[in-house]
Design a protein around this motif. Structure first.
Motif: not given
Length: 84
Positions: A41-48
């Motif tokens: 969830f964190l990567a899906g929000w942060l990386l983009p």
């Protein structure tokens, strides 16, 4: 429903891999799987938002790597607070 199961599986694999990479900050197998799911969830929000995007062999492998990055970030953050 299938998408949710795949998402949970990707998070579980990513958490397990992140636990292997970030030694000393892990929570055991089950804990790292949960961290992997949260990390997905964190990567899906942060990386983009950081402008990070890449494509690897397949969308599934790319998703696992994204989630693993998120899990590593989360384990590192938890490790900092755990030490303090």
């Amino acid at each position: 429903m299938t998408g949710l199961l795949i998402f949970l599986l990707v998070g579980a694999i990513a958490g397990w891999l992140a636990g292997l990479i970030v030694r000393g900050f892990g929570f055991g197998l089950i804990g790292n799987i949960v961290v992997g799911i949260i990390g997905a969830f964190l990567a899906g929000w942060l990386l983009p938002r950081l402008g990070v995007s890449f494509v690897l062999i397949s969308p599934l492998v790319t998703s696992i790597v994204y989630a693993m990055i998120g899990a590593i970030i989360l384990l590192a953050i938890i490790g900092v607070f755990k030490r303090a």
